[in-house]
Design an enzyme around this catalytic site. Structure first.
Site, PDB file in Angstrom:
ATOM      1  N   LYS A  13      54.242  53.163  50.489  1.00  0.00           N
ATOM      2  CA  LYS A  13      53.475  53.385  51.720  1.00  0.00           C
ATOM      3  C   LYS A  13      53.500  52.159  52.623  1.00  0.00           C
ATOM      4  O   LYS A  13      53.211  52.248  53.812  1.00  0.00           O
ATOM      5  CB  LYS A  13      52.026  53.743  51.355  1.00  0.00           C
ATOM      6  CG  LYS A  13      51.182  54.220  52.521  1.00  0.00           C
ATOM      7  CD  LYS A  13      49.784  54.598  52.041  1.00  0.00           C
ATOM      8  CE  LYS A  13      48.898  55.032  53.214  1.00  0.00           C
ATOM      9  NZ  LYS A  13      47.537  55.396  52.760  1.00  0.00           N
ATOM     10  N   ALA A  61      52.536  53.757  41.839  1.00  0.00           N
ATOM     11  CA  ALA A  61      51.793  53.623  43.102  1.00  0.00           C
ATOM     12  C   ALA A  61      50.297  53.723  42.847  1.00  0.00           C
ATOM     13  O   ALA A  61      49.818  54.722  42.315  1.00  0.00           O
ATOM     14  CB  ALA A  61      52.231  54.702  44.088  1.00  0.00           C
ATOM     15  N   THR A 113      46.528  51.317  33.274  1.00  0.00           N
ATOM     16  CA  THR A 113      45.925  50.011  33.001  1.00  0.00           C
ATOM     17  C   THR A 113      45.066  50.037  31.743  1.00  0.00           C
ATOM     18  O   THR A 113      44.548  51.095  31.351  1.00  0.00           O
ATOM     19  CB  THR A 113      45.048  49.591  34.199  1.00  0.00           C
ATOM     20  OG1 THR A 113      44.294  48.422  33.877  1.00  0.00           O
ATOM     21  CG2 THR A 113      44.053  50.688  34.561  1.00  0.00           C
ATOM     22  N   ASP A 114      44.863  48.864  31.149  1.00  0.00           N
ATOM     23  CA  ASP A 114      43.948  48.764  30.016  1.00  0.00           C
ATOM     24  C   ASP A 114      42.493  48.893  30.444  1.00  0.00           C
ATOM     25  O   ASP A 114      41.608  49.106  29.607  1.00  0.00           O
ATOM     26  CB  ASP A 114      44.157  47.446  29.258  1.00  0.00           C
ATOM     27  CG  ASP A 114      43.979  46.196  30.107  1.00  0.00           C
ATOM     28  OD1 ASP A 114      43.720  46.323  31.316  1.00  0.00           O
ATOM     29  OD2 ASP A 114      44.117  45.085  29.562  1.00  0.00           O
ATOM     30  N   GLU A 115      42.219  48.781  31.740  1.00  0.00           N
ATOM     31  CA  GLU A 115      40.834  48.819  32.208  1.00  0.00           C
ATOM     32  C   GLU A 115      40.176  50.186  32.006  1.00  0.00           C
ATOM     33  O   GLU A 115      38.950  50.289  32.047  1.00  0.00           O
ATOM     34  CB  GLU A 115      40.751  48.390  33.675  1.00  0.00           C
ATOM     35  CG  GLU A 115      41.168  46.953  33.885  1.00  0.00           C
ATOM     36  CD  GLU A 115      40.774  46.402  35.241  1.00  0.00           C
ATOM     37  OE1 GLU A 115      39.693  46.759  35.746  1.00  0.00           O
ATOM     38  OE2 GLU A 115      41.547  45.604  35.793  1.00  0.00           O
ATOM     39  N   TYR A 139      37.779  51.400  40.504  1.00  0.00           N
ATOM     40  CA  TYR A 139      39.218  51.326  40.243  1.00  0.00           C
ATOM     41  C   TYR A 139      39.569  51.924  38.885  1.00  0.00           C
ATOM     42  O   TYR A 139      40.412  52.817  38.774  1.00  0.00           O
ATOM     43  CB  TYR A 139      39.706  49.874  40.304  1.00  0.00           C
ATOM     44  CG  TYR A 139      41.029  49.664  39.612  1.00  0.00           C
ATOM     45  CD1 TYR A 139      42.168  50.329  40.046  1.00  0.00           C
ATOM     46  CD2 TYR A 139      41.144  48.816  38.498  1.00  0.00           C
ATOM     47  CE1 TYR A 139      43.387  50.156  39.406  1.00  0.00           C
ATOM     48  CE2 TYR A 139      42.357  48.637  37.856  1.00  0.00           C
ATOM     49  CZ  TYR A 139      43.477  49.308  38.313  1.00  0.00           C
ATOM     50  OH  TYR A 139      44.677  49.153  37.671  1.00  0.00           O
ATOM     51  N   SER A 142      39.112  55.633  38.645  1.00  0.00           N
ATOM     52  CA  SER A 142      40.154  56.406  39.334  1.00  0.00           C
ATOM     53  C   SER A 142      41.439  56.441  38.514  1.00  0.00           C
ATOM     54  O   SER A 142      42.137  57.456  38.482  1.00  0.00           O
ATOM     55  CB  SER A 142      40.409  55.836  40.733  1.00  0.00           C
ATOM     56  OG  SER A 142      41.017  54.561  40.679  1.00  0.00           O
ATOM     57  N   LEU A 179      44.177  37.009  40.646  1.00  0.00           N
ATOM     58  CA  LEU A 179      43.655  35.721  40.185  1.00  0.00           C
ATOM     59  C   LEU A 179      44.678  34.584  40.228  1.00  0.00           C
ATOM     60  O   LEU A 179      44.426  33.540  40.843  1.00  0.00           O
ATOM     61  CB  LEU A 179      43.112  35.859  38.750  1.00  0.00           C
ATOM     62  CG  LEU A 179      42.589  34.552  38.130  1.00  0.00           C
ATOM     63  CD1 LEU A 179      41.359  34.047  38.867  1.00  0.00           C
ATOM     64  CD2 LEU A 179      42.301  34.732  36.644  1.00  0.00           C
ATOM     65  N   ARG A 203      41.032  38.060  29.254  1.00  0.00           N
ATOM     66  CA  ARG A 203      42.069  39.015  29.634  1.00  0.00           C
ATOM     67  C   ARG A 203      43.333  38.731  28.840  1.00  0.00           C
ATOM     68  O   ARG A 203      43.626  37.602  28.479  1.00  0.00           O
ATOM     69  CB  ARG A 203      42.375  38.919  31.141  1.00  0.00           C
ATOM     70  CG  ARG A 203      41.186  39.215  32.060  1.00  0.00           C
ATOM     71  CD  ARG A 203      40.781  40.671  31.985  1.00  0.00           C
ATOM     72  NE  ARG A 203      39.689  41.007  32.895  1.00  0.00           N
ATOM     73  CZ  ARG A 203      38.406  41.027  32.564  1.00  0.00           C
ATOM     74  NH1 ARG A 203      38.033  40.689  31.329  1.00  0.00           N
ATOM     75  NH2 ARG A 203      37.479  41.385  33.440  1.00  0.00           N
ATOM     76  N   ASN A 238      39.298  33.436  31.770  1.00  0.00           N
ATOM     77  CA  ASN A 238      39.701  33.147  33.142  1.00  0.00           C
ATOM     78  C   ASN A 238      39.644  31.658  33.461  1.00  0.00           C
ATOM     79  O   ASN A 238      40.534  31.119  34.119  1.00  0.00           O
ATOM     80  CB  ASN A 238      38.822  33.925  34.122  1.00  0.00           C
ATOM     81  CG  ASN A 238      39.176  35.400  34.180  1.00  0.00           C
ATOM     82  OD1 ASN A 238      40.217  35.812  33.674  1.00  0.00           O
ATOM     83  ND2 ASN A 238      38.312  36.193  34.799  1.00  0.00           N
TER      84      ASN A 238
END
Length: 314
Positions: A13, A61, A113-115, A139, A142, A179, A203, A238
């Site tokens: 896009k 995407a 994702t792992d999230e 996020y 979704s 990050l 992470r 982090n």
């Protein structure tokens, strides 16, 4: 493009996160075609499927920045959920027109994702493919929804799908909001290095080239209907990541005085911030023979050196 003779139709896009410079290496390659299109546009997808007749779809995407999903979730619902549905339907209708041999060979590879698995306690075992979903942010919710849609299209319509869930990516060309590139650019600009909360969020870090190899491996050799977790075996807090970036910059591009670590600034944590993610990638390793090649230090050094080269360009 470097390691196969495949033809790649790159649908993008071209939002704020796109960088056309990343395509310099394939710009003149006749096996690569860039189509500016939205996966939420069924007519555009139908046209592209009819024109290029792909034997596989790799669905990468997505809107992916957690902070943006908190301040503006609508784009995440549109792209990650509605867009996945639209791409699934375009793929299904195209797939149903193929001869039997091509139908059997076709793959829809959904990259996630792992999230979607939510938060892990410090002592908890790493995520496996059967870990229950418990997304925390707009996020990750979704993306969890998109995963369920893909599996439903396999169960209901027999669309031949494979799903992968990866840990935090990093490497060249990553957008500045993430990050690692954010810390590098802020450091070089002499600006504060903002670290959420106390910086102890854990992470697992996956170098982008390792991820790309894993994706191709799953696309070409993965079992239909299966999920494969892809991790880097590099779990770090982090604040430790930021400190290692500072150490590398101190070596490769030292300040006039002092260390880049002096620029670290702790800021208010974001809402619903997950404490820890960790990936167990035994399945893809045992079944398909993939494993990460880069340690976190080697991958981070490549990333920092690449960023410094870009920074030095006029």
């Amino acid at each position: 493009m470097k390691h196969t003779d495949s033809r790649v139709i790159n649908i993008d896009k071209l939002t704020y996160a796109a960088n056309l410079d990343a395509l310099d290496a394939v710009r003149e390659n006749e096996r690569h075609y860039l189509a500016q299109a939205d996966i939420c546009d069924p007519v555009a997808l139908q046209t592209l499927f009819a024109k290029y007749q792909p034997n596989a779809v790799m669905h990468l995407a997505a809107e992916s920045h957690v902070d943006r999903s908190i301040s503006g979730p609508a784009d995440f619902i549109a792209t990650n959920i509605v867009g996945t549905y639209t791409l699934l339907e375009a793929s299904r209708h195209y797939w149903q027109t193929l001869p039997d041999s091509q139908r059997k060979a076709f793959r829809f590879h959904h990259v996630s994702t792992d999230e979607v698995y939510g938060d892990l306690l410090p002592e908890a075992p790493a995520f496996i493919e059967t870990t229950p979903y418990a997304p925390s942010s707009p996020y990750s919710a979704s993306k969890a929804s998109s995963d369920h849609l893909v599996r439903a299209w396999h169960r209901t319509y027999n669309l031949p799908v494979v799903v992968t869930n990866c840990s935090n990516n990093y490497g060249p060309w990553q957008h500045q909001e993430k990050l690692i590139p954010l810390m590098i650019s802020q450091a070089l600009a002499g600006k504060p290095l903002p670290v959420y909360g106390n910086g102890q969020q854990q992470r697992d870090w996956l170098y982008v080239e390792d991820h790309a190899r894993a994706l191709h491996c799953v696309l070409t050799s993965g079992r239909v209907g299966e999920t494969y977790n892809i991790g880097g075996s590099n779990e770090h807090a982090n604040i430790d990541v930021v400190n290692e970036i500072c150490v590398m910059l101190d070596e490769l591009a030292p300040r006039t005085t002092g260390s880049y670590a002096e620029q670290i600034a702790f800021v208010t944590d974001r809402p619903g911030h997950d404490l820890r993610y960790a990936i167990d990638h035994q399945k893809i390793t045992h079944e398909l023979g993939w494993r990460p090649r880069e340690s976190f230090s080697s991958g981070l050094r490549k990333t920092v050196e690449w960023a410094l080269c870009r920074h030095e360009q006029p």
